[in-house]
Design a protein around this motif. Structure first.
Motif, mmCIF file in Angstrom:
data_model
loop_
_atom_site.group_PDB
_atom_site.id
_atom_site.type_symbol
_atom_site.label_atom_id
_atom_site.label_comp_id
_atom_site.label_asym_id
_atom_site.label_seq_id
_atom_site.Cartn_x
_atom_site.Cartn_y
_atom_site.Cartn_z
ATOM 1 N N ASN A 160 7.359 53.486 6.617
ATOM 2 C CA ASN A 160 7.718 52.496 5.605
ATOM 3 C C ASN A 160 9.237 52.396 5.516
ATOM 4 O OD1 ASN A 160 8.015 50.790 3.452
ATOM 5 N ND2 ASN A 160 7.047 52.140 1.955
ATOM 6 N N SER A 182 10.596 49.593 4.315
ATOM 7 C CA SER A 182 10.860 48.609 3.265
ATOM 8 C C SER A 182 11.369 49.381 2.048
ATOM 9 C CB SER A 182 9.596 47.828 2.915
ATOM 10 O OG SER A 182 8.692 48.641 2.199
ATOM 11 N N SER A 215 10.089 49.087 -0.915
ATOM 12 C CA SER A 215 9.061 49.093 -1.954
ATOM 13 C C SER A 215 7.910 50.018 -1.580
ATOM 14 C CB SER A 215 8.547 47.668 -2.186
ATOM 15 O OG SER A 215 8.027 47.142 -0.999
ATOM 16 N N ILE A 218 4.205 50.939 -0.818
ATOM 17 C CA ILE A 218 3.044 50.267 -0.237
ATOM 18 C C ILE A 218 1.803 50.897 -0.847
ATOM 19 C CG2 ILE A 218 1.755 49.903 1.888
ATOM 20 C CD1 ILE A 218 4.474 49.923 3.343
ATOM 21 N N ASP A 219 0.955 50.061 -1.419
ATOM 22 C CA ASP A 219 -0.259 50.560 -2.072
ATOM 23 C C ASP A 219 -1.225 51.168 -1.067
ATOM 24 O OD1 ASP A 219 0.614 49.730 -4.623
ATOM 25 O OD2 ASP A 219 -0.111 47.706 -4.233
ATOM 26 N N SER A 220 -1.445 50.468 0.057
ATOM 27 C CA SER A 220 -2.311 51.016 1.102
ATOM 28 C C SER A 220 -2.065 50.304 2.427
ATOM 29 C CB SER A 220 -3.792 50.916 0.715
ATOM 30 O OG SER A 220 -4.193 49.575 0.631
ATOM 31 N N VAL A 221 -2.419 51.021 3.496
ATOM 32 C CA VAL A 221 -2.345 50.494 4.854
ATOM 33 C C VAL A 221 -3.711 50.710 5.481
ATOM 34 C CG1 VAL A 221 -1.286 50.727 7.128
ATOM 35 C CG2 VAL A 221 0.101 51.068 5.080
ATOM 36 N N LYS A 273 -0.878 54.724 -0.754
ATOM 37 C CA LYS A 273 0.448 54.962 -1.315
ATOM 38 C C LYS A 273 1.420 55.565 -0.297
ATOM 39 C CE LYS A 273 2.829 56.277 -5.436
ATOM 40 N NZ LYS A 273 2.809 56.949 -6.700
ATOM 41 N N ILE A 318 -1.460 45.463 5.306
ATOM 42 C CA ILE A 318 -0.585 46.178 4.379
ATOM 43 C C ILE A 318 -0.737 45.539 3.011
ATOM 44 C CG2 ILE A 318 1.798 46.772 3.838
ATOM 45 C CD1 ILE A 318 2.253 46.517 6.929
ATOM 46 N N LYS A 368 0.659 45.422 -0.766
ATOM 47 C CA LYS A 368 1.713 45.723 -1.732
ATOM 48 C C LYS A 368 1.389 44.961 -3.003
ATOM 49 C CE LYS A 368 5.495 46.047 1.612
ATOM 50 N NZ LYS A 368 6.815 45.525 1.964
ATOM 51 N N ASN A 412 0.604 40.757 0.430
ATOM 52 C CA ASN A 412 -0.201 41.397 1.475
ATOM 53 C C ASN A 412 0.219 40.833 2.822
ATOM 54 O OD1 ASN A 412 -1.529 42.664 -0.582
ATOM 55 N ND2 ASN A 412 -3.331 41.387 -0.483
ATOM 56 N N ILE A 433 7.213 49.322 9.159
ATOM 57 C CA ILE A 433 7.051 48.278 8.154
ATOM 58 C C ILE A 433 8.413 47.990 7.530
ATOM 59 C CG2 ILE A 433 5.913 47.635 6.003
ATOM 60 C CD1 ILE A 433 3.737 49.772 6.855
#
Length: 126
Positions: free
Chosen positions: A33, A35, A37, A39-42, A59, A86, A88, A92, A114
């Motif tokens: 990651n 980015s 921010s 990421i909630d899930s991948v 997460k 991905i 977020k 998404n 990402i």
């Protein structure tokens, strides 16, 4: 004598390909990651199961990396690709990438980076 050696090498190669394909039916991924921010899930899946076989990370913090394997034992003996999704809070993102042949993954590790607005894919041999 040369024909015998060629035949022997050919037979060994065929057995090796058969063995590796049937005993190494997992695809390996490294997710990074980059980015800024969370990421909630991948989710990573493959086309040979109509994207039903999935591996999921939940997460992923900024600058965090995680490894993931995708079990491909149930994949049909067809050629296909992988798919990353991905999730977020705000957006998404998804992308198709990579390749596998005859239901078997290549002998590669996919590095998925990402970024804020894109996903970079790098492939390297194991």
């Amino acid at each position: 004598m040369k024909k015998f050696i060629r035949l022997t090498i050919s037979i060994i190669c065929v057995f090796y390909l058969f063995y590796t394909c049937h005993n190494n039916k997992v695809a390996d991924f490294e997710i990074i990651n980059e980015s800024k921010s969370i990421i909630d899930s991948v989710k990573i899946s493959c086309s040979g199961t109509n994207y039903r076989n999935k591996s999921v990370i939940t997460k992923l913090l900024p600058k965090e990396r995680s490894k993931l394997t995708l079990n491909m034992n149930d994949v049909k003996k067809i050629d296909g690709n992988y798919f990353i999704e991905i999730f977020k809070k705000a957006k998404n993102t998804n992308k198709a990438f990579g390749y596998y042949s005859n239901g078997c993954p290549t002998n590669s590790i996919y590095k998925l980076i990402i970024k804020k607005d894109t996903i970079l894919v790098k492939e390297r041999m194991k």
